[in-house]
Write a protein that holds these residues in place. Structure first.
Motif, mmCIF file in Angstrom:
data_model
loop_
_atom_site.group_PDB
_atom_site.id
_atom_site.type_symbol
_atom_site.label_atom_id
_atom_site.label_comp_id
_atom_site.label_asym_id
_atom_site.label_seq_id
_atom_site.Cartn_x
_atom_site.Cartn_y
_atom_site.Cartn_z
ATOM 1 N N GLU A 87 -63.627 -15.238 32.067
ATOM 2 C CA GLU A 87 -65.023 -15.336 31.623
ATOM 3 C C GLU A 87 -65.157 -16.065 30.286
ATOM 4 O O GLU A 87 -66.163 -16.690 30.012
ATOM 5 C CB GLU A 87 -65.640 -13.941 31.497
ATOM 6 C CG GLU A 87 -66.067 -13.351 32.802
ATOM 7 C CD GLU A 87 -67.266 -14.051 33.443
ATOM 8 O OE1 GLU A 87 -68.147 -14.563 32.725
ATOM 9 O OE2 GLU A 87 -67.294 -14.095 34.672
ATOM 10 N N THR A 124 -68.752 -17.267 28.464
ATOM 11 C CA THR A 124 -68.910 -16.183 27.503
ATOM 12 C C THR A 124 -68.157 -16.531 26.218
ATOM 13 O O THR A 124 -66.963 -16.829 26.262
ATOM 14 C CB THR A 124 -68.360 -14.862 28.094
ATOM 15 O OG1 THR A 124 -69.038 -14.603 29.319
ATOM 16 C CG2 THR A 124 -68.560 -13.711 27.131
ATOM 17 N N ALA A 130 -68.893 -9.716 28.407
ATOM 18 C CA ALA A 130 -69.466 -10.404 29.556
ATOM 19 C C ALA A 130 -70.653 -9.613 30.082
ATOM 20 O O ALA A 130 -70.742 -8.399 29.902
ATOM 21 C CB ALA A 130 -68.414 -10.560 30.635
ATOM 22 N N THR A 132 -73.418 -8.598 33.360
ATOM 23 C CA THR A 132 -73.226 -7.855 34.606
ATOM 24 C C THR A 132 -72.974 -8.781 35.788
ATOM 25 O O THR A 132 -72.735 -8.319 36.897
ATOM 26 C CB THR A 132 -74.450 -6.978 34.910
ATOM 27 O OG1 THR A 132 -75.614 -7.821 34.947
ATOM 28 C CG2 THR A 132 -74.615 -5.900 33.847
ATOM 29 N N SER A 133 -73.030 -10.084 35.559
ATOM 30 C CA SER A 133 -72.665 -11.046 36.601
ATOM 31 C C SER A 133 -71.760 -12.097 35.970
ATOM 32 O O SER A 133 -71.784 -12.321 34.764
ATOM 33 C CB SER A 133 -73.908 -11.688 37.217
ATOM 34 O OG SER A 133 -74.602 -12.446 36.256
ATOM 35 N N THR A 134 -70.965 -12.722 36.802
ATOM 36 C CA THR A 134 -70.009 -13.687 36.282
ATOM 37 C C THR A 134 -70.701 -14.944 35.767
ATOM 38 O O THR A 134 -71.706 -15.380 36.338
ATOM 39 C CB THR A 134 -68.953 -14.065 37.344
ATOM 40 O OG1 THR A 134 -68.012 -14.961 36.763
ATOM 41 C CG2 THR A 134 -69.579 -14.737 38.562
ATOM 42 N N THR A 156 -60.989 -10.414 32.242
ATOM 43 C CA THR A 156 -62.309 -10.519 32.844
ATOM 44 C C THR A 156 -62.624 -9.250 33.615
ATOM 45 O O THR A 156 -61.783 -8.739 34.348
ATOM 46 C CB THR A 156 -62.352 -11.739 33.798
ATOM 47 O OG1 THR A 156 -62.142 -12.920 33.029
ATOM 48 C CG2 THR A 156 -63.668 -11.844 34.529
ATOM 49 N N ARG A 157 -63.847 -8.781 33.456
ATOM 50 C CA ARG A 157 -64.322 -7.603 34.168
ATOM 51 C C ARG A 157 -64.726 -7.990 35.588
ATOM 52 O O ARG A 157 -65.299 -9.049 35.809
ATOM 53 C CB ARG A 157 -65.525 -7.039 33.416
ATOM 54 C CG ARG A 157 -65.916 -5.638 33.801
ATOM 55 C CD ARG A 157 -66.983 -5.105 32.862
ATOM 56 N NE ARG A 157 -68.305 -5.631 33.135
ATOM 57 C CZ ARG A 157 -69.056 -5.260 34.166
ATOM 58 N NH1 ARG A 157 -68.602 -4.390 35.032
ATOM 59 N NH2 ARG A 157 -70.256 -5.762 34.323
ATOM 60 N N THR A 159 -67.146 -8.077 37.907
ATOM 61 C CA THR A 159 -68.589 -7.892 37.971
ATOM 62 C C THR A 159 -69.017 -7.637 39.420
ATOM 63 O O THR A 159 -68.321 -8.049 40.355
ATOM 64 C CB THR A 159 -69.315 -9.130 37.413
ATOM 65 O OG1 THR A 159 -68.883 -10.278 38.150
ATOM 66 C CG2 THR A 159 -69.025 -9.318 35.929
ATOM 67 N N ASP A 161 -71.183 -9.009 41.326
ATOM 68 C CA ASP A 161 -71.322 -10.198 42.174
ATOM 69 C C ASP A 161 -69.961 -10.734 42.625
ATOM 70 O O ASP A 161 -69.803 -11.170 43.762
ATOM 71 C CB ASP A 161 -72.157 -11.288 41.492
ATOM 72 C CG ASP A 161 -71.608 -11.755 40.149
ATOM 73 O OD1 ASP A 161 -70.766 -11.039 39.542
ATOM 74 O OD2 ASP A 161 -72.035 -12.826 39.679
ATOM 75 N N ALA A 180 -61.877 -1.634 35.858
ATOM 76 C CA ALA A 180 -62.952 -2.535 36.274
ATOM 77 C C ALA A 180 -62.870 -2.854 37.755
ATOM 78 O O ALA A 180 -63.852 -3.249 38.362
ATOM 79 C CB ALA A 180 -62.885 -3.821 35.464
ATOM 80 N N HIS A 183 -64.630 -0.698 41.643
ATOM 81 C CA HIS A 183 -66.024 -0.761 42.117
ATOM 82 C C HIS A 183 -66.089 -0.465 43.591
ATOM 83 O O HIS A 183 -65.395 -0.920 44.392
ATOM 84 C CB HIS A 183 -66.623 -2.156 41.880
ATOM 85 C CG HIS A 183 -66.905 -2.418 40.436
ATOM 86 N ND1 HIS A 183 -67.995 -1.918 39.784
ATOM 87 C CD2 HIS A 183 -66.208 -3.114 39.519
ATOM 88 C CE1 HIS A 183 -67.979 -2.321 38.537
ATOM 89 N NE2 HIS A 183 -66.909 -3.046 38.345
#
Length: 183
Positions: A87, A124, A130, A132-134, A156-157, A159, A161, A180, A183
């Motif tokens: 990100e 970013t 970051a 909530t979306s990439t 990178t989290r 996200t 999406d 992360a 999900h």
């Protein structure tokens, strides 16, 4: 056909490299490859060695193996790759040199191992969280196009999406933040 001497690398990698060149240069999508036995005879190696080479090419997305039917050239063969997502904007002035070097080294190692890889960079700023979306939107397009065979998230989290697009494409995700990925 005269046989060329093999190099001091694992035989399955040498065979995979030769087949990769043939697949990309000579075969169309859907073409059936010769049987494992025929390939073993052609390269003068064991069936196990041929299977390892074919498995590596299938994992890279170049081949599709159909049980009881054979091995076929897969669609998007030339474009399939592992996506490495970061990100952080690597063009920013404050990018830690270590992170830049590690992500480039990871990409090089994958390519050297015969696994095509592409780097997807977000926007970013270093030190920022970051969203909530990439911000690396191109990876979402690649996932939708079916050319991504695996997703590596570096610093990178995962996200929502990204997770949703990877799940829809049936693509596994790995990353350096295990929390992360839950999900």
């Amino acid at each position: 056909m005269a046989r060329r001497p093999l190099e001091r690398r694992p035989l399955h990698r040498q065979i995979a490299d030769r087949l990769r060149t043939e697949i990309v240069g000579q075969h169309e999508v859907g073409t059936r490859l010769p049987s494992e036995a025929a390939l073993a005879e052609r390269f003068d190696v064991s069936l196990v060695t041929v299977r390892e080479a074919l498995s590596a090419l299938a994992q890279a997305g170049l081949l599709e193996r159909r049980h009881g039917s054979g091995t076929y050239v897969a669609g998007h063969a030339a474009d399939r790759h592992v996506a490495i997502v970061i990100e952080m904007d690597l063009g920013a002035n404050q990018v830690p040199f270590f992170q830049f070097q590690v992500v480039r080294h990871l990409e090089s190692c994958l390519v050297e191992a015969g696994c095509p890889a592409r780097l997807y960079v977000g926007s970013t700023p270093p030190g920022s969280r970051a969203g909530t979306s990439t911000s690396a939107k191109a990876v979402l397009e690649a996932l939708a196009a079916g050319v991504v065979s695996g997703l590596i998230l570096f610093s990178t989290r995962a996200t929502p999406d990204l997770v949703q697009a990877a799940a829809a494409a049936g693509v596994p995700i790995v990353g350096d933040d295990p929390g992360a990925l839950a999900h």
